[in-house]
Write a protein that holds these residues in place. Structure first.
Motif, short mmCIF file in Angstrom:
data_model
loop_
_atom_site.label_atom_id
_atom_site.label_comp_id
_atom_site.label_asym_id
_atom_site.label_seq_id
_atom_site.Cartn_x
_atom_site.Cartn_y
_atom_site.Cartn_z
N GLY A 112 30.07 32.61 26.28
CA GLY A 112 28.93 32.25 27.06
C GLY A 112 29.02 30.78 27.73
N ASP A 113 29.97 29.63 27.23
CA ASP A 113 30.39 28.63 27.71
C ASP A 113 31.19 29.16 29.03
OD1 ASP A 113 28.99 27.33 25.75
OD2 ASP A 113 30.88 26.16 24.89
N LEU A 116 28.93 29.73 31.74
CA LEU A 116 28.21 28.69 32.53
C LEU A 116 29.44 27.82 33.38
CD1 LEU A 116 26.49 27.29 29.16
CD2 LEU A 116 25.30 28.54 31.34
N VAL A 171 27.77 21.00 27.97
CA VAL A 171 26.96 21.99 28.03
C VAL A 171 25.60 21.49 27.70
CG1 VAL A 171 26.22 24.23 26.94
CG2 VAL A 171 28.59 23.56 27.12
N HIS A 172 24.52 21.76 28.54
CA HIS A 172 23.43 20.89 28.39
C HIS A 172 22.29 21.78 29.17
CE1 HIS A 172 20.32 17.94 29.21
NE2 HIS A 172 20.19 18.33 30.28
N GLY A 173 21.33 22.17 28.66
CA GLY A 173 20.00 22.73 29.18
C GLY A 173 20.39 23.97 29.76
N GLY A 174 21.12 24.80 29.26
CA GLY A 174 21.60 26.15 29.88
C GLY A 174 22.35 26.22 30.82
N GLY A 175 23.01 25.16 31.18
CA GLY A 175 24.16 24.96 32.04
C GLY A 175 25.18 23.89 31.77
#
Length: 269
Positions: A112-113, A116, A171-175
């Motif tokens: 997932g990361d 992003l 990683v912050h706020g889905g981004g």
């Protein structure tokens, strides 16, 4: 060269007062941030008006230029990096104040990361190099390339981060936001995905082919001539071997091993 970290209370009182004045608030708490290697002061401040992140170096520090570099490049990084609130040089210190970002460092073993990160590197690959003084890729790695004609293939007009350490990836706020732009460089847009390959290998869980498969999801990777990537991989292997020296610390040793593994995979090691 790793810089010794000091605490907020160790700063001269005049500097602490100047920071509070620039923030327009009273400092309530100060938490030293251990991540990162370059800053002498890195602290999260909680104030009467909210939170901010402060990083800085003494003006006598040999890398104080990195503070000015970050201040200069930040206006061109909308959506790619935390916003710089101000840059000040006061009583022998160079200080940068950033908006506070609630986030965590990326895990390069987490799919997932990585997805992003692909999105952020894709957007960065479309970001032109700003009209400020920055190093050029063909200059930066010239000492590690045996074939000078190949250096011109590193040239380009894309803005590069070049230090994709997970501690520089929030990683912050889905981004994902990238921090620490001290080594921002102008060059070919495929270079950041190529450098990312080394960090993926070093993180564990990625052999070179798998790491390159992730890099290939970034559109700019496809613009690279494979022969030039071979040369670039060898340049990185030579650079990290030089940095590691005869008695590397574990972190440097891991990056060196990853760079050598990638160079061998590219057939030039």
């Amino acid at each position: 060269m790793t810089t010794t970290r000091i605490h907020w209370a160790d700063l001269p009182e005049s500097v602490r007062l100047a920071v509070a004045a620039r923030l327009g608030a009273r400092v309530l708490t100060a938490e030293t941030i251990s991540a990162g290697f370059n800053s002498e002061i890195a602290v999260e401040l909680t104030t009467t008006e909210g939170r901010a992140f402060i990083k800085g170096m003494q003006l006598s520090h040999p890398r104080v230029w990195t503070q000015r570099r970050e201040a200069a490049v930040n206006p061109y990084l909308q959506g790619l990096a935390p916003r710089v609130l101000w840059h000040a040089e006061v009583d022998g210190w160079s200080l940068l104040a950033f908006e506070y970002i609630e986030g965590r460092h990326a895990d390069y073993r987490d799919a997932g990361d990585l997805e992003l990160m692909v999105d952020t590197l894709s957007r960065l690959g479309r970001t032109p190099c700003p009209p400020i003084e920055l190093r050029r890729a063909e200059q930066r790695w010239a000492a590690y390339v045996d074939e000078p004609r190949m250096l011109s293939r590193f040239r380009g007009d894309a803005l590069l981060h070049t230090d994709l350490n997970t501690e520089n990836v929030l990683v912050h706020g889905g981004g994902v936001l990238l921090v620490d732009w001290a080594w921002a460089t102008c060059g070919a847009s495929w270079i950041d995905p190529a450098l990312w390959v080394i960090w993926l290998i070093a993180a564990g869980g990625h052999r070179p082919a798998a790491a390159e498969a992730w890099a290939a999801r970034v559109p700019s990777w496809s613009t690279a001539d494979p022969t030039v990537v071979d040369v670039f991989a060898q340049a990185q292997a030579r650079m990290w071997a030089e940095i590691a020296g005869d008695d590397p610390d574990p972190w440097t040793d891991g990056l060196n091993r990853a760079a050598q593994l990638w160079a061998r995979f590219r057939g030039r090691g």
